[in-house]
Design an enzyme around this catalytic site. Sequence first.
Site, PDB file in Angstrom:
ATOM      1  N   ARG A 103      29.191  40.968  36.301  1.00  0.00           N
ATOM      2  CA  ARG A 103      30.516  41.312  36.804  1.00  0.00           C
ATOM      3  C   ARG A 103      31.549  41.191  35.697  1.00  0.00           C
ATOM      4  O   ARG A 103      31.659  40.162  35.043  1.00  0.00           O
ATOM      5  CB  ARG A 103      30.900  40.387  37.972  1.00  0.00           C
ATOM      6  CG  ARG A 103      32.201  40.774  38.649  1.00  0.00           C
ATOM      7  CD  ARG A 103      32.466  39.942  39.887  1.00  0.00           C
ATOM      8  NE  ARG A 103      32.851  38.577  39.571  1.00  0.00           N
ATOM      9  CZ  ARG A 103      33.363  37.726  40.455  1.00  0.00           C
ATOM     10  NH1 ARG A 103      33.523  38.101  41.706  1.00  0.00           N
ATOM     11  NH2 ARG A 103      33.681  36.498  40.099  1.00  0.00           N
ATOM     12  N   THR A 107      37.946  43.276  35.682  1.00  0.00           N
ATOM     13  CA  THR A 107      37.985  44.258  36.771  1.00  0.00           C
ATOM     14  C   THR A 107      37.177  43.838  37.987  1.00  0.00           C
ATOM     15  O   THR A 107      37.346  44.406  39.067  1.00  0.00           O
ATOM     16  CB  THR A 107      37.441  45.616  36.283  1.00  0.00           C
ATOM     17  OG1 THR A 107      36.032  45.477  35.996  1.00  0.00           O
ATOM     18  CG2 THR A 107      38.175  46.073  35.034  1.00  0.00           C
ATOM     19  N   ASP A 199      29.820  28.696  40.805  1.00  0.00           N
ATOM     20  CA  ASP A 199      28.985  29.761  40.259  1.00  0.00           C
ATOM     21  C   ASP A 199      27.525  29.426  40.531  1.00  0.00           C
ATOM     22  O   ASP A 199      26.973  28.488  39.949  1.00  0.00           O
ATOM     23  CB  ASP A 199      29.228  29.903  38.752  1.00  0.00           C
ATOM     24  CG  ASP A 199      28.519  31.112  38.160  1.00  0.00           C
ATOM     25  OD1 ASP A 199      27.269  31.161  38.232  1.00  0.00           O
ATOM     26  OD2 ASP A 199      29.204  31.989  37.618  1.00  0.00           O
ATOM     27  N   ASP A 202      25.127  29.406  37.406  1.00  0.00           N
ATOM     28  CA  ASP A 202      25.299  28.233  36.553  1.00  0.00           C
ATOM     29  C   ASP A 202      24.696  26.989  37.193  1.00  0.00           C
ATOM     30  O   ASP A 202      24.077  26.162  36.511  1.00  0.00           O
ATOM     31  CB  ASP A 202      26.787  27.995  36.274  1.00  0.00           C
ATOM     32  CG  ASP A 202      27.338  28.961  35.239  1.00  0.00           C
ATOM     33  OD1 ASP A 202      26.544  29.579  34.503  1.00  0.00           O
ATOM     34  OD2 ASP A 202      28.582  29.094  35.169  1.00  0.00           O
TER      35      ASP A 202
END
Length: 208
Positions: A103, A107, A199, A202
């Site tokens: 990603r 944006t 995340d 992670d």
Amino acid sequence: MATFIIDHPLIKHKITLLRDENTGTRDFRILVEEIAMLMGYEALRDLPTELQLVRSPIAESYQPVLSGKKLAVVPILRAGLGMVNGILSLVPAAKVGHIGLYRDEDTHEPHEYFCKLPENIGERVVILPGPMLATGGSAIQAVKFIKAKGCTNIKFMCILAAPEGLAALEKAHPDIDIYVGCVDEKLNENAYIVPGLGDAGDRIFGTK
């Protein structure tokens, strides 16, 4: 097709443990696998069966076995890898493919960097796991890849979803089944799920 929110106390409990910032990498990884297995049990309940002759120590009889299209598990890299073993524990013979998307931090749009799918993917039931459904961009793109190969039976599976991402996926692909462990409150200004769990990649792999 339909969206299924899997309202099971074991899944709720394990998602709460995932959210805890004090849950370490090892336990986080185990929890993701366990949740994927529990969700997979629900997602695969409509697999077709056929009767096969079996001899037990007592007698011969016709008993049900899986039939029809074979299963493929195609995780969205990298966090989706954490869910694969949980699903394979239910169906060890399933083929595994990979779709790599990242990603853009500005944006929030998905970009493909890898796609490797099992042969005859168009003839298979495809489970598409990814722990988080945030904006929905990566999931929408991944489903497009699978459909482009002729697959018509797709089941997307995520542990957490934002309402925005869930609505986007439903609108873009109304013909797939979606399985969700929990729908959270919203996306924040950085397109992270709130309250979320951080995340997922992670935390699964111990990276920052």
